[in-house]
Design an enzyme around this catalytic site. Sequence first.
Site, PDB file in Angstrom:
ATOM      1  N   GLY A 119       0.832  -1.200   0.000  1.00  8.42           N
ATOM      2  CA  GLY A 119       0.000   0.000   0.000  1.00  8.42           C
ATOM      3  C   GLY A 119       0.862   1.242   0.000  1.00  8.42           C
ATOM      4  N   GLN A 140       2.980  10.079   1.118  1.00  7.33           N
ATOM      5  CA  GLN A 140       4.292   9.413   1.193  1.00  7.33           C
ATOM      6  C   GLN A 140       5.192   9.753   0.007  1.00  7.33           C
ATOM      7  OE1 GLN A 140       2.394   5.377   2.078  1.00  7.33           O
ATOM      8  NE2 GLN A 140       4.319   5.233   3.176  1.00  7.33           N
ATOM      9  N   CYS A 151       5.808  -0.039   7.198  1.00  4.66           N
ATOM     10  CA  CYS A 151       5.460   1.123   6.391  1.00  4.66           C
ATOM     11  C   CYS A 151       6.658   1.479   5.513  1.00  4.66           C
ATOM     12  CB  CYS A 151       5.115   2.292   7.310  1.00  4.66           C
ATOM     13  SG  CYS A 151       4.624   3.785   6.435  1.00  4.66           S
ATOM     14  N   LEU A 152       6.395   1.802   4.258  1.00  7.22           N
ATOM     15  CA  LEU A 152       7.500   2.140   3.352  1.00  7.22           C
ATOM     16  C   LEU A 152       8.214   3.425   3.794  1.00  7.22           C
ATOM     17  CD1 LEU A 152       5.904   1.236  -0.109  1.00  7.22           C
ATOM     18  CD2 LEU A 152       7.614  -0.063   1.185  1.00  7.22           C
ATOM     19  N   HIS A 173      -4.557   1.582   7.414  1.00  7.67           N
ATOM     20  CA  HIS A 173      -3.194   2.137   7.525  1.00  7.67           C
ATOM     21  C   HIS A 173      -3.003   3.270   6.503  1.00  7.67           C
ATOM     22  CE1 HIS A 173       1.367   1.441   7.861  1.00  7.67           C
ATOM     23  NE2 HIS A 173       1.247   2.210   6.804  1.00  7.67           N
ATOM     24  N   GLU A 174      -3.469   3.047   5.259  1.00  9.14           N
ATOM     25  CA  GLU A 174      -3.274   4.062   4.212  1.00  9.14           C
ATOM     26  C   GLU A 174      -4.151   5.291   4.451  1.00  9.14           C
ATOM     27  OE1 GLU A 174      -0.708   3.638   2.552  1.00  9.14           O
ATOM     28  OE2 GLU A 174      -0.498   1.504   2.985  1.00  9.14           O
ATOM     29  N   HIS A 215      -2.595   7.593   6.786  1.00  8.65           N
ATOM     30  CA  HIS A 215      -1.588   8.472   6.157  1.00  8.65           C
ATOM     31  C   HIS A 215      -2.243   9.763   5.657  1.00  8.65           C
ATOM     32  CE1 HIS A 215       2.248   6.363   6.090  1.00  8.65           C
ATOM     33  NE2 HIS A 215       1.689   5.263   5.612  1.00  8.65           N
TER      34      HIS A 215
HETATM   35 NI    NI Z   1       2.574   3.344   5.612  1.00  3.80          NI
END
Ligand code: NI
Length: 174
Positions: free
Chosen positions: A45, A50, A94-95, A136-137, A140
Amino acid sequence: MIRPILLHPDSRLKKKAVNIENIDDALINLAEDMMETMYDAPGIGLAAPQVGILERLIVMDCAKKEDEDPDPFIMVNPIITTSSEEKNVYEEGCLSIPEHFAEITRPEVIQVEWVDLEGKQHTQEFDGLKSTCVQHEIDHLNGKLFIDYLGPMKRQLITRKMQKFKREKLRGEE
Ligand code: NI
């Protein structure tokens, strides 16, 4: 085009993203870039903040096993309309916070509404990993990271390690 992913701590990851009013070529291009960036990372995701764009757009694909067919989602202005009382625990990453993971408790089943790139409205229920991923997304988009669910000690430890990681990364690029 693969876009650079912002790393925590970064003030842009703490801001609330704005609603998308128009689905134009720039947005379609951004969604394509985000998909490419997510698959390349690899991740399941990615949210527009991000990659430094403070707009309400997320992409995901939770089919991570090699024998699974791709299961991509692109969501414009996603909102959670209902959440179950039942909770689920997943080890999240998380990226924007690479190499750090923590077990996070979230509602097990959610209903989500969003608009696709053709402007079509969708309503769908998600459970399991997809439910966690969408939540989660969407976090963000509200300037919230998974580490914000942890206690202050754990969160500060991860943040300090990430500061060090970013400093070393910068030095490596010089
Ligand atoms: Ni994340």
